[in-house]
Motif scaffolding. Structure first.
Motif, mmCIF file in Angstrom:
data_model
loop_
_atom_site.group_PDB
_atom_site.id
_atom_site.type_symbol
_atom_site.label_atom_id
_atom_site.label_comp_id
_atom_site.label_asym_id
_atom_site.label_seq_id
_atom_site.Cartn_x
_atom_site.Cartn_y
_atom_site.Cartn_z
ATOM 1 N N ILE A 179 63.841 44.345 53.889
ATOM 2 C CA ILE A 179 63.401 45.407 53.794
ATOM 3 C C ILE A 179 64.026 46.588 53.717
ATOM 4 C CG2 ILE A 179 61.546 47.038 54.730
ATOM 5 C CD1 ILE A 179 60.081 45.105 53.839
ATOM 6 N N ILE A 180 64.969 46.507 54.565
ATOM 7 C CA ILE A 180 66.810 47.452 55.385
ATOM 8 C C ILE A 180 67.179 47.619 54.343
ATOM 9 C CG2 ILE A 180 67.891 47.774 56.145
ATOM 10 C CD1 ILE A 180 66.854 46.513 58.906
ATOM 11 N N ASN A 181 67.463 46.431 52.805
ATOM 12 C CA ASN A 181 68.080 46.622 51.933
ATOM 13 C C ASN A 181 67.453 47.325 51.162
ATOM 14 O OD1 ASN A 181 70.235 44.729 53.190
ATOM 15 N ND2 ASN A 181 69.659 43.566 52.287
ATOM 16 N N LEU A 182 66.003 47.111 51.084
ATOM 17 C CA LEU A 182 65.788 47.680 49.746
ATOM 18 C C LEU A 182 64.963 48.853 50.211
ATOM 19 C CD1 LEU A 182 62.873 44.229 48.888
ATOM 20 C CD2 LEU A 182 64.951 45.839 47.398
ATOM 21 N N LEU A 229 73.416 38.068 48.267
ATOM 22 C CA LEU A 229 72.138 38.815 48.948
ATOM 23 C C LEU A 229 73.137 39.263 49.690
ATOM 24 C CD1 LEU A 229 70.262 40.414 49.616
ATOM 25 C CD2 LEU A 229 69.389 38.909 51.130
ATOM 26 N N LYS A 230 74.432 38.837 50.644
ATOM 27 C CA LYS A 230 75.140 40.036 51.141
ATOM 28 C C LYS A 230 76.028 40.159 50.315
ATOM 29 C CE LYS A 230 75.560 35.759 53.980
ATOM 30 N NZ LYS A 230 75.652 35.160 54.955
ATOM 31 N N VAL A 288 59.842 47.298 40.578
ATOM 32 C CA VAL A 288 60.347 46.093 41.637
ATOM 33 C C VAL A 288 60.828 46.304 43.106
ATOM 34 C CG1 VAL A 288 61.607 43.725 41.232
ATOM 35 C CG2 VAL A 288 60.320 45.291 39.216
ATOM 36 N N ILE A 289 61.447 47.148 42.706
ATOM 37 C CA ILE A 289 62.247 46.935 44.599
ATOM 38 C C ILE A 289 60.806 47.252 45.445
ATOM 39 C CG2 ILE A 289 63.159 48.224 46.374
ATOM 40 C CD1 ILE A 289 65.453 49.087 43.462
#
Length: 349
Positions: free
Chosen positions: A280-283, A183-184, A254-255
């Motif tokens: 949440i920020i990433n999405l 993920l990172k 999906v996001i």
């Protein structure tokens, strides 16, 4: 099944077909993909008996009417059980191709050549094939694995930002459900992904394929651990259906589903605020606009009704996959309806 991930793979496909004496080839693709990739593919198939069926692009092609038309074309052109179907396209083309292959003459071989990031990391892996029925997504289908999957990252160079975003949603999902370090890596390299950096694309596609394959191999029929791959899909499918498969594509839905389901997880005390905000920020950074979902009682009731008919549900209970830690999720079937509705209202965004 052979899965080959790399670049410029049409020549390897040609060798594969010759090795296994595959001579009768039926290509299923869509209009958009045909304009870009079909001529190049066919140039490698000059010694084969080839016919092409071209779909209208989009989710609405995943219908029984289209499948019936393909059956008729196969029969009229005397394609028999020695036929190999080649799926050249994204998830819709792959689902239709696999469904036709699994049912025509009780099953013929097929090969996946996914041309979108979403299809390369998700829908082409795992053997799920199917059609939409009415407002319900993938309600008719089966498990039917291709004999090979040629995943060529060079085919991604022509994708627009929205298509890349659609794939990125599923890629981030793998990090959330199984591998926090991945993920990172993905979030650190998002810009290079949008720039179609082939080295980064190879890394993330290989890792995504590895994660999904490991899960699928433990549970091919989607009865146990494989269900963790459905994170974001319960609400996501509901959003797709609510808008008639027009407003949001699958990856975008999906996001959104992952965002709302992550909120449910936080409200249940399964994850802390720091991890919630990170997800949440990433999405939300992937979405060009804030979600535009009407939150009146009518719309919320319609979404709840749709997800209550989701094929993943068990004994009438809506099944959710929720984060419980970094790179870890669990399956729940006892989520309060009020909490689901509160997540969808989006006041917390």
């Amino acid at each position: 099944m052979e899965i080959i991930v790399g670049k410029d793979l049409f020549s390897k496909l040609q060798k594969f077909l010759n090795k296994y004496n595959k001579k009768s080839i039926y290509i299923i693709t869509d209009e958009n993909v045909a304009k870009i990739h079909l001529k190049s593919l066919i140039s490698y198939l000059s010694t084969f008996h080839v016919r092409v069926y071209v779909l209208k692009p989009g989710e609405k092609s995943k219908s029984l009417d289209i499948v019936e038309d393909i059956y008729e074309d196969l029969i009229e052109n005397k394609y028999d059980r020695s036929t190999t179907i080649l799926s050249l396209g994204g998830g819709v083309v792959g689902d239709i191709s696999g469904f036709v292959a699994s049912t025509y003459l009780r099953g013929v071989d097929y090969i996946q050549i996914p041309t979108t990031l979403l299809a390369q990391v998700d829908s082409s892996i795992g053997g799920k094939v199917g059609l939409d029925f009415g407002k319900y997504k993938n309600m008719i289908g089966s498990f039917y694995f291709p004999i090979a999957n040629f995943i060529d990252v060079k085919l991604l160079n022509t994708l627009d930002k929205r298509e890349l975003t659609s794939g990125l949603g599923e890629i981030i999902k793998y990090g959330i459900i199984k591998d926090y370090d991945f993920l990172k890596y993905v979030t650190k390299n998002t810009r290079r992904i949008y720039d179609c950096d082939e080295d980064v694309l190879l890394n993330i596609v290989k890792k995504s394929v590895s994660i999904k394959s490991q899960v699928v191999n433990k549970d091919e029929r989607d009865l146990g651990i494989r269900r963790i791959l459905n994170f974001g899909h319960t609400i996501g499918h509901g959003i797709e259906s609510l808008f008639g498969f027009n407003t949001y594509n699958h990856g975008e839905a999906v996001i959104l589903g992952m965002m709302y389901e992550t909120y449910i997880s936080k409200e249940m005390g399964l994850i802390d605020d720091e991890y919630f905000n990170e997800i949440i920020i990433n999405l939300i950074n992937l979405m060009p606009n804030k979600p535009n979902i009407e939150t009146g009682d009518s719309s919320l009731s319609r979404i709840i009704n749709i997800i209550s008919h989701d094929k993943k549900n068990v004994d009438g209970n809506i099944v959710f996959v929720l984060p419980v830690g970094r790179g870890e999720v669990e399956i729940f079937d006892d989520i309060d309806i009020g909490l689901i509705k509160n997540s969808l209202k989006g006041d917390w965004l």
